[in-house]
Motif scaffolding. Structure first.
Motif, PDB file in Angstrom:
ATOM      1  N   MET A 102       0.840  -1.175   0.000  1.00 20.77           N
ATOM      2  CA  MET A 102       0.000   0.000   0.000  1.00 20.77           C
ATOM      3  C   MET A 102       0.884   1.236   0.000  1.00 20.77           C
ATOM      4  O   MET A 102       1.821   1.350   0.788  1.00 20.77           O
ATOM      5  CB  MET A 102      -0.918   0.006   1.227  1.00 20.77           C
ATOM      6  N   VAL A 103       0.577   2.168  -0.902  1.00 20.41           N
ATOM      7  CA  VAL A 103       1.335   3.410  -1.019  1.00 20.41           C
ATOM      8  C   VAL A 103       0.385   4.562  -0.759  1.00 20.41           C
ATOM      9  O   VAL A 103      -0.671   4.660  -1.391  1.00 20.41           O
ATOM     10  CB  VAL A 103       1.961   3.565  -2.422  1.00 20.41           C
ATOM     11  N   SER A 132      -2.545  11.043   5.234  1.00 15.61           N
ATOM     12  CA  SER A 132      -3.874  10.741   4.704  1.00 15.61           C
ATOM     13  C   SER A 132      -4.706   9.883   5.653  1.00 15.61           C
ATOM     14  O   SER A 132      -4.179   9.208   6.543  1.00 15.61           O
ATOM     15  CB  SER A 132      -3.750  10.007   3.362  1.00 15.61           C
ATOM     16  N   ALA A 133      -6.026   9.908   5.428  1.00 14.96           N
ATOM     17  CA  ALA A 133      -6.928   9.055   6.198  1.00 14.96           C
ATOM     18  C   ALA A 133      -6.651   7.585   5.909  1.00 14.96           C
ATOM     19  O   ALA A 133      -6.778   6.732   6.796  1.00 14.96           O
ATOM     20  CB  ALA A 133      -8.379   9.407   5.861  1.00 14.96           C
ATOM     21  N   LEU A 134      -6.247   7.277   4.668  1.00  7.88           N
ATOM     22  CA  LEU A 134      -5.915   5.899   4.312  1.00  7.88           C
ATOM     23  C   LEU A 134      -4.709   5.411   5.107  1.00  7.88           C
ATOM     24  O   LEU A 134      -4.680   4.269   5.571  1.00  7.88           O
ATOM     25  CB  LEU A 134      -5.650   5.787   2.811  1.00  7.88           C
ATOM     26  N   PHE A 135      -3.723   6.278   5.277  1.00  5.93           N
ATOM     27  CA  PHE A 135      -2.545   5.899   6.062  1.00  5.93           C
ATOM     28  C   PHE A 135      -2.948   5.570   7.501  1.00  5.93           C
ATOM     29  O   PHE A 135      -2.538   4.555   8.061  1.00  5.93           O
ATOM     30  CB  PHE A 135      -1.517   7.027   6.062  1.00  5.93           C
ATOM     31  N   SER A 183      -5.137   2.258   7.554  1.00  3.67           N
ATOM     32  CA  SER A 183      -4.375   1.040   7.254  1.00  3.67           C
ATOM     33  C   SER A 183      -3.375   0.729   8.368  1.00  3.67           C
ATOM     34  O   SER A 183      -3.136  -0.432   8.692  1.00  3.67           O
ATOM     35  CB  SER A 183      -3.649   1.187   5.910  1.00  3.67           C
ATOM     36  N   SER A 184      -2.804   1.770   8.958  1.00  4.48           N
ATOM     37  CA  SER A 184      -1.876   1.552  10.075  1.00  4.48           C
ATOM     38  C   SER A 184      -2.592   0.920  11.259  1.00  4.48           C
ATOM     39  O   SER A 184      -2.060   0.030  11.926  1.00  4.48           O
ATOM     40  CB  SER A 184      -1.232   2.880  10.492  1.00  4.48           C
ATOM     41  N   GLU A 185      -3.813   1.377  11.523  1.00  3.29           N
ATOM     42  CA  GLU A 185      -4.604   0.816  12.623  1.00  3.29           C
ATOM     43  C   GLU A 185      -4.902  -0.665  12.397  1.00  3.29           C
ATOM     44  O   GLU A 185      -5.063  -1.424  13.351  1.00  3.29           O
ATOM     45  CB  GLU A 185      -5.917   1.590  12.764  1.00  3.29           C
ATOM     46  N   GLN A 186      -4.983  -1.065  11.122  1.00  2.76           N
ATOM     47  CA  GLN A 186      -5.283  -2.462  10.802  1.00  2.76           C
ATOM     48  C   GLN A 186      -4.022  -3.330  10.705  1.00  2.76           C
ATOM     49  O   GLN A 186      -4.100  -4.494  10.320  1.00  2.76           O
ATOM     50  CB  GLN A 186      -6.055  -2.533   9.483  1.00  2.76           C
TER      51      GLN A 186
END
Length: 325
Positions: A1-2, A7-10, A13-16
């Motif tokens: 994942m890039v 970002s909200a995606l970062f 995804s980090s939380e997951q």
């Protein structure tokens, strides 16, 4: 994942438990050979065979990096119904770099192709709709209570011009003048909040229209309203409409953009003439007065979600692209 580190995606995804590769991408990133080589190396080191790109700037920059790295499937997933320009860069990008162009509605694909028929690679396009998780638990709590016999009409969206919430003021006035007991609740936050608050106050509707701000419990919100008034001017594929059908909320939407792909008139919801507050108010009045109609639309909406907007079925369609050889 890039993704961009801010970002909200970062964050999500980090939380997951993912460890995203962070890279800031903008419209001029393609001109930065050092940044380009950094991404090429990332694709090669991880033996990436499919990359999914979600923004125009990503498509240009990361698409080229993927091409240089020998990535087999370079997928551009577009979510807004806007026509790409017929620039030399776009013609080269869509025809020579991207291998698949995914839209999440017919409206998006049609917007991309119309006027670009002479060069746009329609053979690369496909539609994969957004979806909801069919395993979501049923909504069993309310965020707010009814007062007497009132009908609560909801709206969900960022408070921006695109979402058209200013029309709700006129719609509310029309319904109240017709003698119907209604209260509007709007979930969302945005730059138009102060303007919308002033409009509500100026029309004497402070007790009839509530701005709830950001609402994280969408199931609870949907369980608290009797119907949804969807006033957006345009949408790529409106998740709010799909979620409303899933949670059994009857919907009225403008006959615009991709809305008719979700709200099939008289089957899964009611459509009003585009941007006509008179028509929107009239269709909401029909729902208020006709319980049998509401139930028929609820049943039709749930059936459509099962057949067209199942998240896992639609994910399989995306995975099928990855599995192509």
């Amino acid at each position: 994942m890039v993704t961009n580190s801010g970002s909200a995606l970062f964050a999500a995804s980090s939380e997951q438990g993912f460890s995203p590769f962070t890279l800031s991408v903008g419209n001029l990133s393609l001109l930065n050979p050092f940044k380009l080589q950094k991404l090429v190396a990332f694709f090669k080191q991880n033996q990436v065979s499919t990359v999914v790109l979600n923004l125009p700037s990503d498509a240009k920059f990361a698409g080229v990096a993927a091409k240089l790295a020998g990535v087999k499937q370079i997928v551009y997933r577009r979510g807004m119904p806007k026509k790409p320009s017929s620039s030399i860069v776009n013609k080269w990008l869509f025809n020579k770099v991207l291998t698949h162009i995914v839209g999440n509605s017919e409206e998006i694909i049609n917007k991309m192709v119309k006027g670009n028929e002479s060069w746009f690679p329609t053979n690369k396009t496909c539609i994969i709709y957004n979806g909801v998780d069919p395993n979501l638990p049923p909504a069993n709590q309310r965020l707010f209570a009814k007062q007497g016999d009132e009908i609560i009409i909801g709206n969900v969206g960022r408070l921006v011009d695109q979402k058209g919430q200013h029309w709700l003021v006129d719609i509310c006035k029309r319904l109240k003048e017709s003698g119907r007991q209604v209260r509007f609740v709007i979930a969302g936050e945005g730059e138009k909040r102060a303007e919308l608050e002033a409009l509500i106050k100026d029309n004497g509707l402070a007790n009839d229209i509530s701005l709830l701000g950001h609402v994280s419990d969408m199931a609870g919100f949907m369980n608290s309203i009797d119907m949804l008034a969807f006033t957006s001017k345009y949408e790529g594929s409106a998740n709010t409409l799909i979620e409303a059908l899933y949670f059994g909320v009857p919907v009225v939407a403008f006959n615009a953009s991709s809305n008719p792909e979700v709200v099939i008139d008289e089957q899964t919801g009611l459509l009003a003439e585009a941007f006509s507050v008179e028509q929107m108010a009239a269709q909401l009045a029909r729902l208020i007065d006709d319980k049998a109609l509401r139930q028929r639309l609820i049943d039709g909406g749930k059936a459509l979600v099962q057949s067209k907007f199942d998240m896992y079925q639609n994910l399989e369609k995306l995975m099928a692209i990855h599995q192509q050889r």
